[in-house]
Scaffold this active site. Structure first.
Site, short mmCIF file in Angstrom:
data_model
loop_
_atom_site.label_atom_id
_atom_site.label_comp_id
_atom_site.label_asym_id
_atom_site.label_seq_id
_atom_site.Cartn_x
_atom_site.Cartn_y
_atom_site.Cartn_z
N VAL A 184 -48.96 27.52 -80.32
CA VAL A 184 -48.66 27.10 -78.94
C VAL A 184 -48.15 28.30 -78.14
O VAL A 184 -48.69 28.65 -77.09
CB VAL A 184 -47.60 25.98 -78.90
CG1 VAL A 184 -47.21 25.65 -77.46
CG2 VAL A 184 -48.10 24.74 -79.61
N ASP B 100 -39.55 35.84 -81.79
CA ASP B 100 -39.74 34.99 -82.97
C ASP B 100 -38.73 35.43 -84.04
O ASP B 100 -38.40 36.61 -84.13
CB ASP B 100 -41.18 35.12 -83.50
CG ASP B 100 -41.57 33.92 -84.38
OD1 ASP B 100 -42.45 33.15 -83.97
OD2 ASP B 100 -40.95 33.77 -85.46
N ARG C 107 -52.08 20.78 -93.76
CA ARG C 107 -50.91 19.93 -93.48
C ARG C 107 -51.26 18.45 -93.45
O ARG C 107 -52.15 18.03 -92.72
CB ARG C 107 -50.26 20.34 -92.14
CG ARG C 107 -49.32 21.52 -92.29
CD ARG C 107 -48.76 21.95 -90.98
NE ARG C 107 -49.80 22.55 -90.13
CZ ARG C 107 -49.49 23.16 -88.97
NH1 ARG C 107 -48.23 23.18 -88.56
NH2 ARG C 107 -50.44 23.70 -88.26
N THR D 291 -41.55 21.01 -84.65
CA THR D 291 -40.68 19.82 -84.82
C THR D 291 -41.28 19.00 -85.95
O THR D 291 -41.97 18.01 -85.71
CB THR D 291 -40.65 18.97 -83.54
OG1 THR D 291 -42.01 18.85 -83.07
CG2 THR D 291 -39.80 19.58 -82.46
N CYS E 271 -49.94 16.50 -85.96
CA CYS E 271 -49.75 15.77 -84.70
C CYS E 271 -49.84 14.27 -84.95
O CYS E 271 -48.86 13.55 -84.83
CB CYS E 271 -50.83 16.16 -83.69
SG CYS E 271 -50.86 17.87 -83.29
N1 SAJ Z 1 -59.57 11.46 -87.50
C1 SAJ Z 1 -60.30 10.38 -87.99
N2 SAJ Z 1 -61.12 9.70 -87.13
C2 SAJ Z 1 -61.22 10.06 -85.81
C3 SAJ Z 1 -60.47 11.16 -85.34
C4 SAJ Z 1 -59.66 11.85 -86.20
O1 SAJ Z 1 -60.22 10.05 -89.17
O2 SAJ Z 1 -61.99 9.42 -85.07
C5 SAJ Z 1 -58.68 12.17 -88.42
C6 SAJ Z 1 -59.01 13.64 -88.57
O3 SAJ Z 1 -59.91 13.85 -89.64
C7 SAJ Z 1 -57.63 14.24 -88.87
C8 SAJ Z 1 -56.67 13.34 -88.10
O4 SAJ Z 1 -57.38 12.12 -87.85
O5 SAJ Z 1 -57.35 14.17 -90.23
C9 SAJ Z 1 -56.21 13.93 -86.78
O6 SAJ Z 1 -57.38 14.29 -86.12
P1 SAJ Z 1 -57.38 14.76 -84.58
O7 SAJ Z 1 -58.80 14.92 -84.15
O8 SAJ Z 1 -56.51 13.90 -83.77
O9 SAJ Z 1 -56.87 16.25 -84.70
P2 SAJ Z 1 -55.49 16.93 -84.49
O10 SAJ Z 1 -54.44 16.46 -85.40
O11 SAJ Z 1 -55.81 18.37 -84.49
O12 SAJ Z 1 -55.05 16.44 -83.05
C10 SAJ Z 1 -55.08 17.34 -82.00
C11 SAJ Z 1 -54.18 16.75 -80.96
N3 SAJ Z 1 -53.94 17.75 -79.98
C12 SAJ Z 1 -52.67 17.94 -79.60
O13 SAJ Z 1 -51.74 17.31 -80.02
C13 SAJ Z 1 -52.47 18.98 -78.58
C14 SAJ Z 1 -54.82 15.55 -80.32
O14 SAJ Z 1 -54.04 15.12 -79.18
C15 SAJ Z 1 -56.20 15.87 -79.86
O15 SAJ Z 1 -56.77 14.75 -79.23
C16 SAJ Z 1 -57.01 16.26 -81.09
O16 SAJ Z 1 -56.42 17.48 -81.57
C17 SAJ Z 1 -58.48 16.49 -80.74
O17 SAJ Z 1 -58.99 15.77 -79.86
O18 SAJ Z 1 -59.08 17.35 -81.40
#
Ligand code: SAJ
Length: 434
Positions: free
Chosen positions: A26, A45, A345, A99, A274
Site C-alpha cells: 500500500v 519503515d 496468506r 492490521t 482482506c
Molecule cells: N474467491 C472465490 N470466488 C470469487 C472471488 C474470490 O473463491 O468469486 C476467492 C479467491 O480465490 C481468494 C479469496 O476469495 O482466495 C479472495 O479473493 P479476492 O478476489 O477478493 O482477492 P483479494 O483478497 O486480493 O481481494 C482484493 C481486495 N482488494 C482490496 O481490499 C483493496 C478486494 O476488495 C478486491 O475486490 C479484490 O482484491 C479483487 O477484486 O481482486
C-alpha cells in the site's frame, strides 16, 4: 495564515513534504506516485532490510519498478529510511501498516498503535495525518487520535487527522492505484479537504465522506460484500452437486441477466489478508456494541467449510474408484490463495493439504510460484509436472488455477483430476469438477 491555510498552500504548491509510514504493497506505490508528481517524499519503515532492498533496487512489491524507485532516489525526490525523526520534517504523514487478524479472530491493531506512537513522538504543529490501514470502525478516532493528542497538540487546529481506506489490488494492471477512486473521511471538514487536495494530486478521483467512521466502514462493506457472495455461491455449488447439475453452467446462465446480478465463483475456500479478515473486524466491533452479526458470521462459517468440503468430495471420488484415501497419492495443483498471485496468506490449499495428511493420504504439491511450503512445521518441496510424475498420482486436485500451467498436458497424463476452479470447460472422462 493559520495551520490549515498554511497546509493548503503547501499541498497546492507542492512544497509539502510527504512521509509514508510503512513501505508495503500500500505505502510504497503511494510514495512513488507522490514523488513522481514532484513532492519530496520520505518513506519510513522499521525494517532495515526493506530499506536496503529499495537502495539496492531489489523488487519486492509487485506493482513497483525498482528502477523507478532508484531514479526518484537519485533525483532526491524519495528518501527511504528507518529514521523516524524524518516525520518532524514532513507536512503530510500517511500511515499504511498491517492490521492482521490474531489467531483468536480479533483485530490486532498493534502496528497502528506503534505507528501512531512513532508519529506522536515526532509530530509538530501544522501536519496532516492520514490512516490507511484497514481496521474496525472507530480505530482512527479511538486508537490513533488519543495517541496523537498525547503530543499536547490539538486536533483540527494544530494537526489534522483523516482516514482513507486502501484499495490497492496487487498485480491488477487494469486498476493501478491511481485509477482506483479514493475515499477520504476526516475528523473535520478541514482535514477532509486537506486529504482531498493531497490525494487529488495523484488519484484520478477522490471522494469525500463526513467522518473517518464512514470511510472505515465503507472499506469493510466492500470486502464483506465479497465474503457473503462467495459464501452464497459456495452453498449453491454444494446444492448443484447434490442436484447432479453443474454450478458453473448455472452461473453462466444467471450471468445472462443484464441487471441485478454479479457473478461470483465457488472455490476450495477463500484466502488472502482482506476477504477472510476484514469482515471479522466489523463483527468484532458489532459484538462490542452489543450486536451479534448474523450474515458475516454465517458467511465466514460457510467459507471456512469449503476446504473440508473439497477434501470430502475428493475422498468420495477416490472411494468410487475403490481407492481408500489412506492409500491415495494426491497432487495439489496451485497453492497460493489466488490465481497468479504469489501469496500464501490464509490460502485454503494449506488447510486442504493438512486435511489430506490427517487422513493418511500421501500429498505432494506443484506451484511454479512457490518452491516449498511448511505444513505442520515440516518443509514440503514442490513436485515437477512430468508425464511420469503425473501418472504416480491417484488424483490431481486443482486448487489454484495459475495461468502458467499447461492444463491440457495435465489432463492428458493425469489419471484423475478434481477441478475446484472450473479450468476444464470441456467434458473429460478423467476430470470431475466442484
Ligand atoms: N474467491 C472465490 N470466488 C470469487 C472471488 C474470490 O473463491 O468469486 C476467492 C479467491 O480465490 C481468494 C479469496 O476469495 O482466495 C479472495 O479473493 P479476492 O478476489 O477478493 O482477492 P483479494 O483478497 O486480493 O481481494 C482484493 C481486495 N482488494 C482490496 O481490499 C483493496 C478486494 O476488495 C478486491 O475486490 C479484490 O482484491 C479483487 O477484486 O481482486
Amino acid at each position: 495564515m493559520n495551520t490549515y491555510e498554511q497546509l493548503k498552500s503547501k499541498i497546492k504548491d507542492k512544497s509539502a513534504q510527504v512521509c509514508i509510514v510503512g513501505l508495503g504493497y500500500v505505502g510504497l506505490p503511494l510514495a512513488v506516485e507522490f514523488a513522481k508528481k514532484g513532492y519530496f517524499v520520505y518513506g519510513y519503515d522499521t525494517d532495515p532490510h526493506r530499506i536496503e532492498k529499495l537502495r539496492t533496487g531489489e523488487k519486492f512489491i509487485v506493482d513497483v519498478d525498482p528502477k523507478e524507485v532508484l531514479e526518484l532516489m537519485k533525483n532526491n525526490r524519495f528518501v527511504p529510511t528507518t529514521d523516524d525523526t524524518v516525520i518532524k520534517d514532513s507536512d503530510a504523514i500517511i500511515i499504511a501498516v498491517p492490521t492482521p487478524l490474531r489467531k483468536v479472530k480479533f483485530p490486532d491493531v498493534s502496528y497502528v498503535v506503534s505507528a501512531s506512537t512513532t508519529v506522536k513522538k515526532n509530530m509538530r504543529k501544522g501536519q496532516l495525518i492520514i490512516l490507511e490501514s484497514t481496521s474496525y470502525t472507530t480505530t482512527t478516532r479511538n486508537v490513533t487520535l488519543p495517541i496523537l493528542k498525547k503530543s499536547g497538540l490539538k486536533e483540527e487546529r494544530d494537526f489534522f487527522l483523516c482516514f482513507s481506506p486502501e484499495r490497492v489490488n496487487p498485480g491488477d494492471k487494469k486498476f493501478p492505484v491511481i485509477k482506483i477512486p479514493k475515499a477520504v473521511g476526516g475528523m473535520s471538514e478541514q482535514s477532509t479537504e486537506l486529504a482531498f487536495m493531497l490525494y487529488s494530486v495523484i488519484m484520478e478521483k477522490v471522494f469525500k465522506v463526513s467522518s473517518p467512521e464512514v470511510a472505515e466502514t465503507s472499506k469493510l462493506l466492500e470486502n464483506t460484500f465479497r465474503l457473503v457472495n462467495i459464501a452464497l455461491i459456495s452453498e449453491f455449488a454444494i446444492l448443484c452437486n447434490k442436484l447432479g447439475i453443474s454450478i458453473w453452467e448455472v452461473i453462466e446462465c444467471a450471468k445472462t441477466k443484464p441487471f441485478g446480478f454479479m457473478p461470483f465463483y465457488p472455490g476450495p475456500g477463500i484466502g488472502g489478508h482482506c476477504i477472510p479478515c476484514d469482515p471479522v473486524f466489523l463483527s468484532w466491533k458489532a459484538k462490542k456494541l452489543g450486536y451479534k452479526t448474523k450474515m458475516i458470521d454465517l458467511a465466514l462459517e460457510m467459507n471456512r467449510y469449503m476446504p473440508k468440503y473439497t477434501v470430502e468430495r475428493v475422498v468420495e471420488l477416490l472411494a468410487s474408484k475403490k481407492k481408500p484415501i489412506e492409500k491415495a497419492n494426491i497432487l495439489i495443483l496451485g497453492v497460493t490463495y489466488k490465481k497468479d498471485v504469489k501469496d500464501l496468506r490464509e490460502s485454503p490449499a494449506l488447510e486442504i493439504i493438512e486435511h489430506f495428511k490427517h487422513k493418511a493420504a500421501k500429498v505432494s504439491f506443484h506451484d511454479s510460484m512457490i518452491p516449498y511450503i511448511k505444513i505442520d512445521g515440516i518443509n514440503m518441496e514442490g513436485t515437477a509436472i512430468t508425464p511420469a510424475n503425473l501418472k504416480k498420482f491417484d488424483c490431481v486436485v486443482l486448487i489454484t488455477d495459475h495461468s502458467d500451467v499447461d492444463y491440457s498436458f495435465i489432463q492428458k497424463h493425469a489419471r484423475l483430476i478434481f477441478d475446484a476452479r472450473n479450468v476444464y470447460k470441456e467434458k473429460h472422462s478423467n476430470v470431475v469438477k466442484l
